[in-house]
Scaffold this motif. Structure first.
Motif, short mmCIF file in Angstrom:
data_model
loop_
_atom_site.label_atom_id
_atom_site.label_comp_id
_atom_site.label_asym_id
_atom_site.label_seq_id
_atom_site.Cartn_x
_atom_site.Cartn_y
_atom_site.Cartn_z
N ILE A 65 1.89 -9.28 -14.06
CA ILE A 65 2.38 -8.48 -15.04
C ILE A 65 1.31 -7.75 -15.53
CG2 ILE A 65 3.39 -8.58 -17.24
CD1 ILE A 65 5.29 -10.82 -16.25
N ALA A 66 0.28 -8.44 -15.89
CA ALA A 66 -1.05 -7.85 -16.47
C ALA A 66 -1.67 -6.98 -15.79
CB ALA A 66 -1.87 -9.27 -16.90
N LEU A 67 -1.86 -7.24 -14.60
CA LEU A 67 -2.53 -6.16 -13.61
C LEU A 67 -1.75 -5.01 -13.42
CD1 LEU A 67 -4.40 -8.64 -11.29
CD2 LEU A 67 -5.42 -7.52 -13.15
N GLY A 68 -0.46 -5.10 -13.17
CA GLY A 68 0.53 -4.40 -13.01
C GLY A 68 0.77 -3.04 -13.91
N LEU A 69 0.26 -3.50 -15.32
CA LEU A 69 0.61 -2.79 -16.34
C LEU A 69 -0.64 -2.55 -17.03
CD1 LEU A 69 3.80 -4.37 -17.90
CD2 LEU A 69 3.72 -2.51 -16.46
N GLY A 70 -1.83 -2.37 -16.05
CA GLY A 70 -2.87 -1.56 -16.45
C GLY A 70 -3.94 -2.61 -17.39
N THR A 111 3.37 1.12 -9.64
CA THR A 111 2.79 0.19 -8.49
C THR A 111 1.45 0.30 -8.54
OG1 THR A 111 4.80 0.83 -6.97
CG2 THR A 111 2.68 -0.17 -5.91
N ARG A 112 0.64 -0.92 -8.39
CA ARG A 112 -0.80 -0.95 -8.16
C ARG A 112 -0.98 -1.40 -7.03
NH1 ARG A 112 -5.11 -3.50 -12.69
NH2 ARG A 112 -6.83 -2.81 -11.55
N LYS A 113 -1.60 -0.63 -6.08
CA LYS A 113 -2.27 -1.32 -4.86
C LYS A 113 -3.58 -1.63 -4.90
CE LYS A 113 0.79 1.71 -1.94
NZ LYS A 113 0.75 2.64 -0.88
N MET A 114 -4.10 -2.87 -4.23
CA MET A 114 -5.37 -3.47 -4.43
C MET A 114 -5.90 -3.88 -3.25
SD MET A 114 -4.38 -6.68 -6.67
CE MET A 114 -3.08 -5.53 -7.78
N ASP A 115 -7.24 -4.14 -3.12
CA ASP A 115 -8.03 -4.56 -1.89
C ASP A 115 -9.06 -5.15 -2.12
OD1 ASP A 115 -9.95 -2.93 -2.23
OD2 ASP A 115 -9.31 -1.39 -0.71
N THR A 116 -9.60 -6.08 -1.14
CA THR A 116 -10.62 -7.06 -1.45
C THR A 116 -11.97 -6.29 -1.68
OG1 THR A 116 -10.99 -7.08 0.84
CG2 THR A 116 -9.69 -8.75 0.25
N HIS A 117 -11.86 -4.89 -1.61
CA HIS A 117 -13.34 -4.29 -1.98
C HIS A 117 -13.09 -3.82 -3.42
CE1 HIS A 117 -14.36 -4.10 2.13
NE2 HIS A 117 -13.21 -3.61 2.58
N ASN A 118 -12.26 -4.25 -4.21
CA ASN A 118 -11.96 -4.10 -5.65
C ASN A 118 -11.41 -2.85 -5.87
OD1 ASN A 118 -12.74 -6.80 -6.14
ND2 ASN A 118 -14.69 -6.10 -6.12
N LYS A 119 -10.75 -1.93 -5.06
CA LYS A 119 -10.42 -0.57 -5.22
C LYS A 119 -8.82 -0.69 -5.62
CE LYS A 119 -13.63 1.56 -2.16
NZ LYS A 119 -13.72 2.47 -0.95
N SER A 120 -8.39 0.05 -6.36
CA SER A 120 -6.97 -0.03 -6.86
C SER A 120 -6.41 1.47 -6.87
CB SER A 120 -6.94 -0.47 -8.26
OG SER A 120 -7.44 -1.69 -8.57
N GLU A 121 -5.08 1.62 -6.49
CA GLU A 121 -4.51 2.96 -6.39
C GLU A 121 -3.13 2.57 -7.20
OE1 GLU A 121 -2.71 6.05 -3.07
OE2 GLU A 121 -3.41 3.94 -2.47
N LYS A 131 -4.91 6.57 -13.19
CA LYS A 131 -4.46 5.21 -14.10
C LYS A 131 -4.41 5.79 -15.78
CE LYS A 131 -6.66 0.88 -15.80
NZ LYS A 131 -7.54 0.05 -15.80
N LYS A 132 -4.89 6.84 -16.13
CA LYS A 132 -4.56 7.36 -17.44
C LYS A 132 -3.20 7.68 -17.67
CE LYS A 132 -6.16 12.20 -16.70
NZ LYS A 132 -6.86 13.36 -17.19
N ASP A 133 -2.55 8.22 -16.64
CA ASP A 133 -1.14 8.53 -16.52
C ASP A 133 -0.37 7.26 -16.93
OD1 ASP A 133 -1.80 11.02 -16.28
OD2 ASP A 133 -0.90 11.33 -14.34
N VAL A 134 -0.53 6.10 -16.35
CA VAL A 134 0.16 4.81 -16.06
C VAL A 134 -0.20 4.25 -17.85
CG1 VAL A 134 0.13 2.65 -15.25
CG2 VAL A 134 -0.05 4.37 -13.80
#
Length: 1041
Positions: A65-70, A111-121, A131-134
């Motif tokens: 919930i925390a990471l998915g909401l910014g 939706t927040r996509k994340m990978d092991t390289h610390n990148k988020s979409e 991210k600013k729109d979210v």
């Protein structure tokens, strides 16, 4: 003001027909996130109880919930990077949160996509967005995942209890009430800081201004005298300026002279320039002609080189053909000789073939010794097993030796550290004035065997204090000479010590024995403990019995007590208990009774830091370490002897094994030799057969010779053509060489002419350069004299003075006399006065501006305070009303107060006061006054009290009931259920690993049971389809069958 009357109000969120509020979470989907492969759940609109065993993934939902909401990873208190939340073994994952919009039909999917390289979409309703729109969408619904009153994860529960009243007020303002409250609060804090700064500046500038004005009033008369004198001197200076007209005439004559020199230099420079131009033209012409000749020379050189290469190639070809002709002739000669011996060789080859076949038939058969080889293999295997056992035994012994050596090394290092600590202590004594303490200590170590009983010293090395503060007390209580003293237990030993250590300047104390009190039981009464006293000086250190007894008896350590800050505050009352000497963290208190009047007088001294004692030094540990070191060295030596014996036995076994292996290898080599001998003989027969067949198939001699004659004739024809071409190339090369020589000689002649012309040119260039330098110098000199002449004329014309020299000199002398008649002591008084007057003007303007700014800021603060404080008081009153009522229903008491501090708005805070016992008093919530369970109850009830005032769509609380007793947990749960059943209560998530039995639930409660494991796939499909419990049990039955 109209603006304050129409402040923006926080939008009140109301519940829709589907019982969800705008911004509530209606679905959570996780993929490859923390403990979950895949999860999809649909929380209820009110109270959601998320239960499951520890480690099943409850907190994973909170993190999602925390990471998915910014939210940032840091606010969860777990990992600091988003890549750490991807399930172990996977490269990427995602979190999908579906929020309810303003209407039932509107659904907002983030939706927040994340990978092991610390990148988020980030995706909004399936579309990639920044991210600013979210963040804008989340802010629209007032979702604050970084606010502990809205979002309290498991790893930050303790942070809520640690919030200061100021921080709690800031978090509450953000979460509830008017959205302008935190803005107004921050503005008031900034304004108050500005006002304090301005007030300090006004006070400081006012004092400075008064001081400067007073100083200027004292110096006004002296300043007036200085000004009169300066006016007279200025007049004298002006009169002296009559002389510039004379100087002007001189400068004019000098200028005209320099101007004439400039003209002459210009003329010489022009002549030199013309001469240079005339000399350069023939040089350029000669250089062009030389360049043409050089080009022709280069062309002929290239042709000569090409011709030479062709001749070399033809010569090589002719030589190669000649060699081939000679080879063919020799081959014909060899063929004639070979034909004569061919028949002889054929007969000889037949005889050799028959001899080899006969030798093969008569070769004896060889029997393979299989039994002998098998017997040797068994013996070798037996020796290998024995050697392996010995190696294993040797390895275990070596491992044991390694462990013992490591232990020995650690023991040696520890002993060395301890001895180094003694060195540091001795150095501290030396620095304090005992110059020969090292010599005294080493003498004692060398002569210990001469004493009847144990001798201790210096005392500093024998005393071990484990607490730095206690070391301060002990060193302050015992005189400094004692620390360098040596203690004996026999009068004979004392005499030896005094005799030998007298020259070292160290005291010797003799302990005569008697009743020892060091092991007596120590106990303090409750009355004494109530004053913060918890120990005595004789209880805070370790030392040999004799040393401790001497220190205790000589300096009354058993009568000196140790207290805390409380003792400091009640120092006057402590003396009434009969304690006349005690220490606190800051002071040393001592009372003494007069022998004559009987009255008591006291003294208080500050506690000094210890300069000699070092903590954690065990004096008896050194001997133990030395003994342990000797035991380890003996053990290592014994193990090394065992290892050598094992090594010798292993070497004997390996030698025997090597002999058997060599014997087996010899047998195998003999077998291989016999096989190879037969195979070589068979191969020799095959080769002789092939050789005989080859001899019989050789061509006829006449045919081969004819072919060789034709080939030699062709080679000779080719050689003839090569010779003709070489002759033509030689003629061509001679022609090219003649042309090259002719052009080269012409180029040398032209180059000689160019050098002569350039030498002449350089001489004239030097002359031209000298003329140019002379002209520039004259030109600059003319400009300088012109400027001086203009300045002198301008200055002279500005002065109107007497026309004769006599009048001018008389006027100058008169004004000088008047100026010298004015006397004063301080020659810098005018400069100081004017500088101070400028400061007065600057400070006065600054003071007036600061006062104006202060009045303006005070008006702004009054206006902001009028808009902020009443609203805040009302809000805290509403929170207190609900909080007190909730605590009364749990048979305890609590209140919420606003802690006001006049104009110190950065000190305003919210105080939570609670009591859990009827006999107690309300105390501020903290880790020092309440247990963990009591803090958890207070925290959750404070959050429940914000329910009616919070305009947020949901709240998350993770395992807040941990540490509560069953009674408080049951009451807390009832409060949550009652709050969730009220109108416009936000959605709530409560995570817990357990729930008490027989709790009362309402329709507002939704149970989300986390079931995580390898056999959950089929039941999860049943639940995801929304079917009944029976359908789920059918799936379970099928999986068991």
């Amino acid at each position: 003001m109209a603006e304050s009357e129409h402040r923006a109000k926080r939008l009140r969120i109301t519940r829709g027909e589907d019982d969800y509020m705008p911004g509530s979470i209606i679905e959570i989907e996780l993929h490859n996130f923390m403990t979950f492969n895949h999860l999809k759940c649909k929380p209820g609109s009110r109270l959601n109880l998320v239960i499951g065993p520890n480690g099943s993934g409850k907190s994973s939902i909170v993190c999602a919930i925390a990471l998915g909401l910014g939210g940032e990873p840091q606010l969860l208190g777990r990992a600091t990077s988003v890549g750490a939340y991807v399930k172990r073994g996977e490269e990427s994952g995602y979190v999908r949160i579906t929020l309810r919009g303003n209407t039932k039909e509107e659904k907002i999917t983030i939706t927040r996509k994340m990978d092991t390289h610390n990148k988020s979409e980030w995706l909004f309703n399936g579309k990639v967005v920044p991210k600013k729109d979210v963040a804008g969408i989340i802010q629209r619904f007032n979702i604050q995942v970084n606010n502990l009153t809205q979002f309290l994860p498991q790893d930050r529960v303790c942070e809520f209890a640690k919030l200061t009243p100021v921080q709690l007020l800031e978090e509450t303002e953000k979460a509830v009430g008017d959205p302008q409250l935190p803005i107004l609060h921050r503005a008031l804090v900034d304004k108050s800081h500005g006002i304090k700064s301005i007030e300090r500046a006004v006070e400081k500038n006012g004092d400075t201004l008064d001081q400067l004005k007073a100083l200027n009033v004292e110096q006004e008369k002296d300043v007036e005298h200085v000004r009169q004198r300066d006016e007279l001197l200025k007049k004298v200076e002006s009169m002296k300026k009559k002389l510039p007209w004379l100087k002007y005439d001189m400068k004019k004559a000098e200028y005209l002279e320099v101007k004439e020199k400039e003209k002459e230099a210009k003329k010489k420079l022009d002549e030199a320039a013309n001469t240079l131009n005339d000399l350069k033209k023939p040089i350029e012409k000669q250089k062009l002609e030389k360049a043409k000749l050089d080009a022709k020379t280069k062309k002929y050189s290239t042709r000569i080189n090409d011709n030479h290469k062709k001749r070399v190639e033809l010569q090589e070809t002719e030589n190669r053909l000649g060699v081939q002709v000679q080879g063919k002739l020799k081959e014909m000669e060899d063929l004639r000789k070979q034909e004569e011996s061919r028949q002889q060789r054929i007969a000889r080859a037949k005889e050799e073939l028959e001899s080899a076949e006969f030798e093969l038939q008569n070769l004896p058969a060889y029997e393979h010794p299989k039994d002998e080889i098998e017997r040797l293999r068994a013996q070798i295997l037996e020796l290998e097993v024995s050697a392996s056992q010995k190696r294993l035994m040797k390895s275990e012994i070596e491992k044991n030796i390694s462990q013992k050596r490591n232990t020995l090394r650690q023991c040696s290092d520890r002993l060395k550290d301890m001895e180094n600590t003694n060195t540091k202590l001795l150095q501290a004594l030396k620095n304090s004035g005992t110059e020969k303490i090292f010599e005294a200590y080493h003498w004692l170590q060398e002569h210990r065997h001469e004493f009847k009983k144990e001798v201790y010293g210096p005392v500093l090395l024998e005393v071990n204090v484990s607490n730095r503060t206690h070391a301060d007390y002990l060193e302050g209580h015992i005189p400094s000479y004692v620390w360098k003293s040596f203690i004996t237990q026999d009068s004979h030993d004392r005499d030896i010590m005094v005799k030998n250590l007298g020259s070292f300047g160290v005291p010797v104390l003799n302990y005569v024995g008697g009743e020892r009190r060091t092991n007596q039981h120590f106990e303090l009464s409750e009355e004494v403990r109530a004053f913060g006293i918890y120990s005595r000086l004789d209880q805070i250190f370790d030392a040999p019995a004799a040393v401790k007894e001497v220190l205790t008896m000589q300096f009354g350590l058993e009568h000196s007590y140790i207290g805390s800050k409380v003792t400091d505050q009640k120092a006057d009352e402590v003396s009434k208990l009969g304690i006349l000497d005690f220490w606190t963290p800051d002071n040393h208190y001592r009372w003494s009774r007069s022998r004559y009047g009987g009255h008591i007088s006291g003294s208080v001294e500050p506690v000094d830091r210890s300069r000699l004692l070092l903590c954690n030094l065990d004096a008896g540990e050194i001997d133990g370490l030395r003994s342990r070191k000797s035991e380890l060295e003996e053990s290592v030596s014994a193990l090394e002897e065992n290892c050598k014996s094992c090594q010798n036995e292993l070497r004997l076994i390996e030698d025997e094994e090597a002999k058997l292996r060599k014997h087996r290898e010899d047998i195998l080599n003999t077998v291989q030799h016999e096989k190879r001998k037969r195979r070589e003989m068979e191969n020799r027969i095959d080769q002789r057969k092939k050789k005989l067949e080859s001899m019989e198939r050789e061509d006829d001699l006449d045919t081969v010779v004819a072919k060789l004659v034709d080939q030699a004739a062709n080679f000779n024809i080719q050689r003839f053509h090569c010779a003709i071409e070489i002759k033509n190339l030689l003629l061509e090369a001679v022609s090219y060489r003649q042309s090259l020589t002719k052009n080269h000689m012409s180029s040398i002649e032209i180059e000689a002419k160019i050098r002569e012309l350039e030498v002449n040119l350089k001489q004239h260039e030097k002359v031209a350069l000298q003329a140019s330098v002379q002209f520039e110098y004259c030109k600059k000199e003319v400009e300088d004299y012109l400027q001086q002449l203009s300045a002198a004329k301008k200055y002279a014309e500005s002065i109107a003075m007497p026309t004769t020299i006599e009048e001018l000199e008389a006027a100058i002398q008169d004004n000088i006399s008047q100026a010298n008649s004015i006397l004063f002591l301080n020659h810098n008084v005018l400069e100081e006065y004017e500088h101070r007057q400028r400061q007065i003007n600057i400070i006065a303007r600054k003071l007036e501006a600061d006062k104006h700014e202060l009045r303006k800021c005070m008006a702004e603060v009054d206006e902001l305070k009028g808009n902020w404080l009443p609203t805040l008081r009302k809000l805290v009153s509403q929170i207190n009303e609900t909080f007190s009522r909730n605590f009364q229903e749990m048979a305890v008491a609590g209140e919420v107060l606003l802690d006001e501090h006049d104009m110190d708005f950065d000190q305003f805070g919210i105080l939570i006061k609670v009591k859990f016992r009827q006999s107690g008093q309300l105390q501020v919530l903290s880790a020092h006054h309440q247990s963990g369970g009591e803090r958890s109850v207070s925290t959750i009830l404070y959050l429940v009290s914000l329910q009616d005032l919070t305009n947020c769509p949901f709240r998350v609380v993770d395992e807040i009931n941990q540490g509560m007793d069953p009674i408080n947990e049951r009451k807390m749960f009832q409060q949550l259920v009652r709050a969730a059943s009220q109108t416009n209560t936000p959605q709530c998530f409560l995570l817990t690993p357990k729930l008490l039995p027989e709790l009362e639930y309402s329709e507002a409660c939704t149970i989300l049971n986390i079931m995580n494991g390898p056999w959950i796939e089929q039941p999860s499909r049943a639940w995801s389809n929304g079917d009944s419990w029976g359908t789920l049990m059918n799936y379970v039955g099928e999986s068991r069958c």
